[in-house]
Write a protein that holds these residues in place. Structure first.
Motif, PDB file in Angstrom:
ATOM      1  N   THR A 171     -74.633   3.661  39.430  1.00 51.25           N
ATOM      2  CA  THR A 171     -73.672   4.537  39.652  1.00 51.25           C
ATOM      3  C   THR A 171     -73.260   5.075  38.091  1.00 51.25           C
TER       4      THR A 171
ATOM      5  N   THR B 126     -74.284   3.766  32.528  1.00 54.61           N
ATOM      6  CA  THR B 126     -75.150   4.026  33.996  1.00 54.61           C
ATOM      7  C   THR B 126     -75.169   2.551  34.483  1.00 54.61           C
TER       8      THR B 126
ATOM      9  N   TYR C 191     -70.748   5.463  34.796  1.00 51.16           N
ATOM     10  CA  TYR C 191     -69.352   5.274  34.752  1.00 51.16           C
ATOM     11  C   TYR C 191     -68.735   5.857  33.323  1.00 51.16           C
TER      12      TYR C 191
END
Length: 212
Positions: free
Chosen positions: A205, A177, A207
């Motif tokens: 975000t 993250t 990922y």
């Protein structure tokens, strides 16, 4: 808009001559040439277009046909549309909205060119709900009224956005993250700021590496 279903194999112009017997043949040819005929959802102007039983024929009104023609000329890929929304696939390299240097080569400008022919109101326009960076491709939602735009934006934090990216190298961790604080200035430029900045927006975000 008028809808018909094909019952036997024929060609488009012959089908139209038979089905629209109340119209002059010159008028039917004009309708076809203008792009007012859709076969199975796709506009065609080819009078010899082959038809088979079960094919669906749509005859569009003048304003709708004009909008369809604009969409084709502008190269728009509209994924979904109703009376309130437009969902469009933005290609990489195209701006979502204008900048000081570029006003017309934008998705916003193109959609307004598409939308206006459908109404007699020259002030008719679409409303930007969110954006994608110029180099990103993907789906963008536009509203057809300010009320719909505000309703969507007021709940936008509930939306889940997924991006697929090609990277140079592989992240050390296979998943993780990334958290940051961002701010948008008056020129719509986004950049990182400190957590304590009064205009800071928390960006998170998650990922995951899909393949190497």
């Amino acid at each position: 808009m008028r809808n018909f279903s094909v019952s036997e194999a024929t060609h488009l112009q012959d089908f139209l001559f038979k089905t629209l017997a109340d119209l002059k043949k010159t008028k039917i040819k004009q309708i076809l040439k203008f792009g007012s005929i859709r076969v199975n959802g796709r506009v065609t102007t080819w009078y010899q277009h082959p038809l088979k039983p079960g094919d669906k024929i749509e005859i569009l009104g003048k304003q709708r046909a004009s909008a369809e023609k604009s969409k084709a000329e502008l190269g728009l890929k509209i994924v979904y549309e109703d009376s309130d929304l437009l969902v469009v696939e933005k290609p990489a390299g195209l701006l979502t909205m204008g900048t000081e240097r570029e006003k017309e080569a934008t998705l916003y400008f193109m959609l307004n060119e598409y939308e206006r022919p459908k109404t007699k109101d020259e002030s008719s326009r679409v409303y930007i709900v969110h954006r994608l960076d110029r180099d990103a491709s993907g789906l963008i939602v536009f509203a057809k009224s300010d009320a719909v735009k505000r309703a969507l934006q007021s709940h936008w934090e509930l939306a889940t956005k997924k991006y697929y990216a090609i990277t140079e190298g592989t992240p050390k961790e296979r998943s993780g993250t990334i958290e940051n604080y961002l701010r948008e200035d008056a020129f719509k430029r986004v950049y990182s700021v400190s957590k304590n900045h009064p205009d800071a927006q928390h960006a998170v975000t998650h990922y995951r590496v899909l393949r190497e």
